[in-house]
Design a protein around this motif. Sequence first.
Motif, PDB file in Angstrom:
ATOM      1  N   LEU A 724       0.837  -1.201   0.000  1.00 11.58           N
ATOM      2  CA  LEU A 724       0.000   0.000   0.000  1.00 11.58           C
ATOM      3  C   LEU A 724       0.875   1.256   0.000  1.00 11.58           C
ATOM      4  N   LEU A 727       1.819   1.795  -3.485  1.00  7.32           N
ATOM      5  CA  LEU A 727       0.684   2.263  -4.288  1.00  7.32           C
ATOM      6  C   LEU A 727       0.361   3.732  -4.010  1.00  7.32           C
ATOM      7  N   ARG A 728       0.640   4.165  -2.806  1.00  9.05           N
ATOM      8  CA  ARG A 728       0.384   5.580  -2.501  1.00  9.05           C
ATOM      9  C   ARG A 728       1.462   6.482  -3.091  1.00  9.05           C
ATOM     10  N   GLU A 754      -8.386  -2.460  -1.535  1.00 10.22           N
ATOM     11  CA  GLU A 754      -7.801  -1.186  -1.116  1.00 10.22           C
ATOM     12  C   GLU A 754      -6.958  -0.593  -2.248  1.00 10.22           C
ATOM     13  N   ALA A 755      -6.259  -1.452  -2.996  1.00  6.07           N
ATOM     14  CA  ALA A 755      -5.411  -0.969  -4.091  1.00  6.07           C
ATOM     15  C   ALA A 755      -6.255  -0.317  -5.178  1.00  6.07           C
ATOM     16  N   ARG A 757      -9.074   1.068  -4.743  1.00 10.36           N
ATOM     17  CA  ARG A 757      -9.587   2.338  -4.233  1.00 10.36           C
ATOM     18  C   ARG A 757      -8.550   3.443  -4.415  1.00 10.36           C
ATOM     19  N   LEU A 758      -7.251   3.083  -4.209  1.00  8.43           N
ATOM     20  CA  LEU A 758      -6.196   4.074  -4.381  1.00  8.43           C
ATOM     21  C   LEU A 758      -5.934   4.348  -5.855  1.00  8.43           C
ATOM     22  N   ARG A 759      -5.983   3.295  -6.692  1.00  9.07           N
ATOM     23  CA  ARG A 759      -5.720   3.440  -8.129  1.00  9.07           C
ATOM     24  C   ARG A 759      -6.842   2.727  -8.886  1.00  9.07           C
TER      25      ARG A 759
END
Length: 805
Positions: A724, A727-728, A754-755, A757-759
Motif C-alpha cells: 500500500l 501504491l500511494r 484497497e489498491a 480504491r487508491l488506483r
Amino acid sequence: MGTATADPTLATLATAKAGKSQRRLAGLVSLAFGAVTLALLPFASRPMPPMPGFVPVYQSALIVVYGLTTYLFLTQYRRTRSASLLVLGTGSLYVTLAVLLQLLSFPNVLAQGRILGSGPDTTTWLWTFWHLGPPLFALPYAIMEGDGRNRTVPPARAGRVGLLAMAGTVTAAAATAVVVTRYVLLLPKSVEGDDYWLLTTSGIGPIVVALTVLALAVLCWTTRLRTVLQLWLAVSLLLLVFDNIVTLSGAARGTVGWFAGRLEALIAGLILLGVYLREVDFLYARAETAAGEREARRAELQLARDNLALALEAAEMGDWELDLRTGASRRTPRHDAIFGYRAPVETWGVETFLKHVVPEDRAMARAALEGATGTERFDLQCRIKRADDGATRWVAVRGKAYLDGAGAVRTIASIVMDTTRQHEAEERLNQAQKMEAIGQLTGGVAHDFNNLLTIIVGNLDMIVRKPDNAQRVERLATSAMTAAKRGAEVTEKLLSFSRRQVLRPETVNPNRLLKDFQALLRRAVGETIEVRLDLDASLDPVRLDPGQFESAVLNLAVNARDAMPGGGTLTVRTCNAHLDAHEIADRPDLRPGAYVLVAVSDTGHGMDAATVARAFEPFFTTKDVGRGTGLGLSQVYGFVRQAGGHAQIKSEAGRGTSIELYLPRSAEKVVESRPDGPLPLRRAASGEVVLVVEDEPAVLEMAVESLGELGYRTLTATHAAQALERLRGPERIDILFSDVVMPGGMNGVQLSVEARRLRPGLRVLLTSGYTGTALDEQGVPADLPLLSKPYQRDELANKIRIVLG
C-alpha cells in the motif's frame, strides 16, 4: 390417534343382503299361503258362522300393524335420509289411514249407525283404496331401488321433506274420504248389501289384482330382491294377491273367502313388521356383542398404553400429544423432566417448545413442525436449554401430525428423547476417525513427497556439484521438473478431495466439454479400448469448473483403462436425471430434484463390495506399488461434492464398473465456447510495471525473474502494508500481482480492494496454492483472476495476457 376406517353404519333391513336362508324361508311362506289359497277357492263362497266383534278387532289389529310399520319406515328414513324408505313410509301411512276410515264406515262398530258414509258402497270402495295403496307405493320404490343407487335427501332438507310427504299423504287420505262419502254415487257400483260380486264383474277387483301383480313383477325384475326388505315386501305383495283372489271368489261378507282374505291381508302387514322386530332383536344382540368387544378393546388399549409408558420410561423418552383446536396437551412426566422441570407444567404448546430451542435451531424446528402439514410426519434434532440449570442439551423429536377434513393440522403426537450422550459419543468417534484419517493421509503424503523430493534434491545436488556439463544439467533439471509437476498434481488432488481448491465455475453444457475432450480421452486410454460417447441432445446445463470436470473424467478414464488391460469399451453417457429423497438419505446437504448425470462405464474386471466401499478414500488403491497415488477417485469425489453434486459407484466383480456423477442442473444460460488452443506467449509491450507482493523470498525471487524474462519491470513488497505504501507513491504500477495468503492481518483479496480504491484503473492478478483458512466462505471473488501455485513462466504470461485484455 388415527381415525377409524371401518364404516360406522350398521346394515339394516333396507340394506342387508338377503341370504340363502332368508330366500328359502320366503319361498316356503309363499308356497304355504299359495297352497292354502288354492285349497280354499272351492269353498270360498260358503258362509261362516257369525263372529260378533271380528270386524272391529280385525280392523284395529290392521291399523296397529300398519301404524307400527309406518313408524319404523319413517324412523329409518330420519336416520338414513333414504328417499325410497320415505316412499314406503308414506305408503304405509296411507294404508293405515284408509283402514281407519274403513273401520269408521262399518255400522254399529264405534257408534250407532255409520260414522263415515251412508251405505256399504263407502266401505267397499275404502277396501279397494287401501288395497291399491301397497302396489301404488311399491312401484316407485322398485323403480328407485332398481339401479342399486342410494338416493338420499340432503341433511338440511330431510326433516322438511319428511313432513311435506306425510302432509301430502294425510291430504290424499282425506280426499279419498271425501270421494267415497260425497261422490260415491258417481263411482261404479261394487256391492249390493253384503254381496260384492259386482266388484269382480265391474272390473274393479281384477284391476286391483293386476296392479298388485304388476308391482310384484316390477319389484322382482328391477331389484332382483337383493335386500331383506325387498324380499319380504315381495312376499307381502304376493299375500295381498292371494287376499284379493280369495276375497273376490267369496263374493260376500261372512264367507270363507272373505274371512280368509282378511287373515291374509293381516298377515301381509305382519310380515314386514315381524321382520323389523326380528331386526331389532338382531341389532340388540349386535349392540351387546359390540359393547363386549369395545370393553375388551378398551382393556387391550389400556394395557398397550401401560406397556408403551413402561417402554418409553425405560428408553428415557417423553410422550407429548397436543390438540391444536383446544390447546389441551397430554404429556408424560419424563417429557417435562427432559426440558428441566421437576414437576409437570400446566400447559405445553408448540410455542412453549420453541422457546426452549436455542435461537440458532429455532427456525429449523419451526419449519419441521410446520412442514408436517404436507407430510404428516416430522423428524427433528435440535438443541434446547433446560429450564432448571440452563444447560444446553440435544433432543430428538419424532412425531406425526393428524389432519382434519380441510387438510389442516388437528393434533400432533410425538416422542422426545435426550440424545446429548449419543451426540457426544458420535463427536468422540468422529474425532477418532478424523485422527485416523489424518494419520493415513499424512503417511501417504509423506511417502509420495519423500519420493518426489528425493528426485528433486538429488538432481539439484548433482547439478550444483557439476554445473559445467550443459547436456547433463538439462537432463537432470528436466527430471526434477517432472517430479515437481507430479508433486503439484498430488497437491491438487488433495485439495480437490478436501474441497479446498479454488474453482472458477462456468455454466456449460457437459456435452460440449466431452466432445472437445474426446480426442485427448482416446489418446489417454490407448488404441485397444473403444471410446463411446452416448450424449443426450436435450441435456440441461450445469455450473462447474470446466478444467476440474475434464480432470475428473480423465481420472475415471485412466482408472477404466487400467481395469481393462486386454482392451474393452469405455462409455461416457450423459442424461437428465432426478434424485429422490431416499436415494440421497445419507447426504443431508443435498436436496432432491433435477440433476445432470455423467456416467463413465467400462467392461473391465469390476470391484467387489469391499473395494467399492473404500474406493473414494484417499490413498486407497488396488494397483501395484508405484503405479498410482490412490488419489484419483478421491479427487473426483471432492470435485463433485464441491460442485454440489453426488457421486456413486455401481460395480460387480467380473462385470465392469460404472461411476455416476450427479451434477445440479443450472438455470443460467450457457457461456460462450472457450478459445481453442493455447494463447500465444505475451511479453511486455511498453515497459509495464508489475508490483509483486509475496512473503516467501524464494517464490518472490522466482516471480521477479520470470517477469523480467517476459520484459516487465518489477517492484516488490513482502506484505500488504508495504504494498500500500508503494501504491500511494508516485511510481508507475500497471499490475498488482499478489499472493492471497500473507501475514500482517490483510490478505490478497483485501489488498486488491484497497489498491483499486487508491488506483481505480489498476489491474490485479492473485496467486495462491491454498486459500481455505485465509478467506471466508465467499472465497476469491469471480472478477479477480487467480493463478494457482505452482506455476511456470508461460502460465504466468497467459494470465497476464488475460488481465491486460
